[in-house]
Design a protein around this motif. Sequence first.
Motif, mmCIF file in Angstrom:
data_model
loop_
_atom_site.group_PDB
_atom_site.id
_atom_site.type_symbol
_atom_site.label_atom_id
_atom_site.label_comp_id
_atom_site.label_asym_id
_atom_site.label_seq_id
_atom_site.Cartn_x
_atom_site.Cartn_y
_atom_site.Cartn_z
ATOM 1 N N VAL A 89 0.790 -1.440 0.072
ATOM 2 C CA VAL A 89 0.404 -0.019 -0.419
ATOM 3 C C VAL A 89 0.943 1.511 -0.484
ATOM 4 C CG1 VAL A 89 -1.445 1.023 0.856
ATOM 5 C CG2 VAL A 89 -1.184 -1.767 1.618
ATOM 6 N N PRO A 90 1.312 2.081 -1.174
ATOM 7 C CA PRO A 90 2.673 2.677 -1.245
ATOM 8 C C PRO A 90 1.615 3.935 0.340
ATOM 9 C CG PRO A 90 1.783 1.709 -3.203
ATOM 10 C CD PRO A 90 0.259 1.730 -2.578
ATOM 11 N N LEU A 91 0.630 4.184 0.322
ATOM 12 C CA LEU A 91 0.775 5.326 0.847
ATOM 13 C C LEU A 91 1.054 5.447 2.726
ATOM 14 C CD1 LEU A 91 -0.563 7.877 1.273
ATOM 15 C CD2 LEU A 91 -2.639 6.983 1.869
ATOM 16 N N ARG A 92 0.827 3.653 2.488
ATOM 17 C CA ARG A 92 0.887 3.634 4.268
ATOM 18 C C ARG A 92 2.073 1.722 3.571
ATOM 19 N NH1 ARG A 92 -1.754 6.121 8.400
ATOM 20 N NH2 ARG A 92 -0.510 4.298 9.287
ATOM 21 N N PRO A 93 3.820 2.808 3.941
ATOM 22 C CA PRO A 93 4.711 1.567 3.627
ATOM 23 C C PRO A 93 4.669 0.621 4.862
ATOM 24 C CG PRO A 93 5.406 4.113 3.443
ATOM 25 C CD PRO A 93 3.890 4.034 3.964
ATOM 26 N N GLY A 94 4.414 0.559 5.207
ATOM 27 C CA GLY A 94 4.639 -0.375 7.137
ATOM 28 C C GLY A 94 3.373 -0.775 7.045
ATOM 29 N N LEU A 95 2.366 -1.013 5.907
ATOM 30 C CA LEU A 95 1.094 -2.001 5.757
ATOM 31 C C LEU A 95 1.006 -2.729 4.397
ATOM 32 C CD1 LEU A 95 -1.726 0.039 6.980
ATOM 33 C CD2 LEU A 95 -0.168 -0.991 7.863
ATOM 34 N N ARG A 96 0.113 -3.817 4.634
ATOM 35 C CA ARG A 96 0.444 -4.634 3.166
ATOM 36 C C ARG A 96 -2.004 -4.217 3.387
ATOM 37 N NH1 ARG A 96 4.416 -2.478 2.798
ATOM 38 N NH2 ARG A 96 5.777 -3.642 2.234
ATOM 39 N N GLY A 117 8.212 -7.309 8.940
ATOM 40 C CA GLY A 117 9.169 -7.314 9.731
ATOM 41 C C GLY A 117 9.545 -5.508 9.828
ATOM 42 N N ALA A 118 7.978 -4.832 9.133
ATOM 43 C CA ALA A 118 7.724 -3.065 9.845
ATOM 44 C C ALA A 118 7.724 -3.742 11.235
ATOM 45 C CB ALA A 118 6.506 -3.452 8.853
ATOM 46 N N ALA A 119 8.022 -2.044 12.255
ATOM 47 C CA ALA A 119 7.861 -1.815 13.041
ATOM 48 C C ALA A 119 6.635 -1.372 13.247
ATOM 49 C CB ALA A 119 8.774 -0.863 13.808
ATOM 50 N N GLU A 120 6.515 -2.365 14.936
ATOM 51 C CA GLU A 120 4.616 -2.696 15.389
ATOM 52 C C GLU A 120 4.804 -1.072 16.567
ATOM 53 O OE1 GLU A 120 2.789 -6.650 16.273
ATOM 54 O OE2 GLU A 120 3.238 -7.632 14.725
ATOM 55 N N PRO A 121 3.763 -0.693 16.445
ATOM 56 C CA PRO A 121 3.795 0.162 17.084
ATOM 57 C C PRO A 121 3.340 -0.413 19.166
ATOM 58 C CG PRO A 121 1.916 0.010 16.226
ATOM 59 C CD PRO A 121 1.739 -1.317 16.401
ATOM 60 N N PRO A 131 -6.086 6.837 15.833
ATOM 61 C CA PRO A 131 -6.952 6.111 14.482
ATOM 62 C C PRO A 131 -5.894 6.472 13.888
ATOM 63 C CG PRO A 131 -7.956 8.243 15.249
ATOM 64 C CD PRO A 131 -7.228 8.521 16.310
ATOM 65 N N TRP A 132 -5.325 5.590 13.098
ATOM 66 C CA TRP A 132 -5.059 4.669 12.334
ATOM 67 C C TRP A 132 -2.924 4.493 12.579
ATOM 68 C CZ3 TRP A 132 -5.108 7.937 7.116
ATOM 69 C CH2 TRP A 132 -6.634 8.151 6.615
ATOM 70 N N CYS A 133 -3.174 4.054 13.954
ATOM 71 C CA CYS A 133 -1.846 3.687 14.625
ATOM 72 C C CYS A 133 -1.241 2.731 14.332
ATOM 73 C CB CYS A 133 -1.732 4.263 15.367
ATOM 74 S SG CYS A 133 -3.179 2.972 17.269
ATOM 75 N N CYS A 134 -2.808 1.540 14.278
ATOM 76 C CA CYS A 134 -2.692 -0.039 14.439
ATOM 77 C C CYS A 134 -3.731 -1.262 13.842
ATOM 78 C CB CYS A 134 -2.520 -0.580 16.315
ATOM 79 S SG CYS A 134 -3.687 -0.246 16.799
ATOM 80 N N THR A 135 -3.751 -2.108 13.754
ATOM 81 C CA THR A 135 -4.116 -3.015 13.076
ATOM 82 C C THR A 135 -5.093 -4.086 13.676
ATOM 83 O OG1 THR A 135 -2.787 -4.843 12.394
ATOM 84 C CG2 THR A 135 -3.173 -3.540 10.882
ATOM 85 N N VAL A 136 -6.375 -4.241 13.476
ATOM 86 C CA VAL A 136 -7.134 -5.895 15.019
ATOM 87 C C VAL A 136 -5.993 -5.994 15.209
ATOM 88 C CG1 VAL A 136 -8.601 -6.969 14.527
ATOM 89 C CG2 VAL A 136 -9.366 -5.193 13.012
ATOM 90 N N ASP A 137 -5.060 -7.189 14.504
ATOM 91 C CA ASP A 137 -4.559 -7.890 15.647
ATOM 92 C C ASP A 137 -3.398 -7.330 16.384
ATOM 93 O OD1 ASP A 137 -5.233 -9.842 13.650
ATOM 94 O OD2 ASP A 137 -3.182 -10.375 12.221
ATOM 95 N N GLU A 138 -2.810 -6.032 16.331
ATOM 96 C CA GLU A 138 -1.912 -5.679 16.909
ATOM 97 C C GLU A 138 -3.161 -5.557 18.552
ATOM 98 O OE1 GLU A 138 0.752 -3.843 13.401
ATOM 99 O OE2 GLU A 138 -0.443 -3.127 13.757
ATOM 100 N N VAL A 139 -4.109 -4.946 18.226
ATOM 101 C CA VAL A 139 -5.003 -4.914 19.400
ATOM 102 C C VAL A 139 -5.381 -5.743 20.070
ATOM 103 C CG1 VAL A 139 -7.254 -2.863 20.095
ATOM 104 C CG2 VAL A 139 -5.822 -2.396 17.842
ATOM 105 N N ALA A 140 -5.626 -6.885 19.267
ATOM 106 C CA ALA A 140 -5.597 -8.221 19.824
ATOM 107 C C ALA A 140 -4.526 -8.676 20.991
ATOM 108 C CB ALA A 140 -5.895 -8.989 19.118
#
Length: 182
Positions: A89-96, A117-121, A131-140
């Motif tokens: 996702v070019p706008l968000r290089p740390g995400l896929r 390999g991207a650093a997680e928050p 907002p926009w700092c993390c994904t579902v899996d990261e919160v879980a």
Amino acid sequence: MNSFGPLQFQLVLLRRMADHQPDLVEDALRQLGVSRADMREANRRWQAMLRSPRGRGTLSLYRSVLGEPESMARRRIGDLECDAYLWPVPLRPGLRFEVLAGPGGAVWNEWLVRAPGAAEPELRTEEDLHPWCCTVDEVARAFPPVRPMEGTAPTRSRLEFTLPDGRTRVAEFTWGLLQRLM
């Protein structure tokens, strides 16, 4: 914007996020050099492709729009096996953008995940959840126990979780990316 590719797909993702985070979406549109009208047109075209009687299956549609995935891996979820496809996702290089597909290419899930390999928050407190700092899996992973909940619209999901002080909160996600706490 005659062709439909990764840029237009990012606009589709942003269109749904604009419901909760219009200011962040405006910043993203400026960064991409496009207008709200471009975003609406991309969403209109995406919806038409999804609903077209001559349309491809969803996995084929993603491949035609995003190209070949950056990676594909076999994944086991409980007793089921699926294929996990990842696109940048070019706008968000740390995400896929991840698509989980079952037998025959049936899409089971589609959302944003952290890039390998991207650093997680670091998520330790409620204040870390913006907002926009993390994904579902990261919160879980950060705040067990969790309870998945039905979202308020397609592409949305909610997750009830417990903070370290014992309080329970609900996080709302769009395309797997945190939008707000409720």
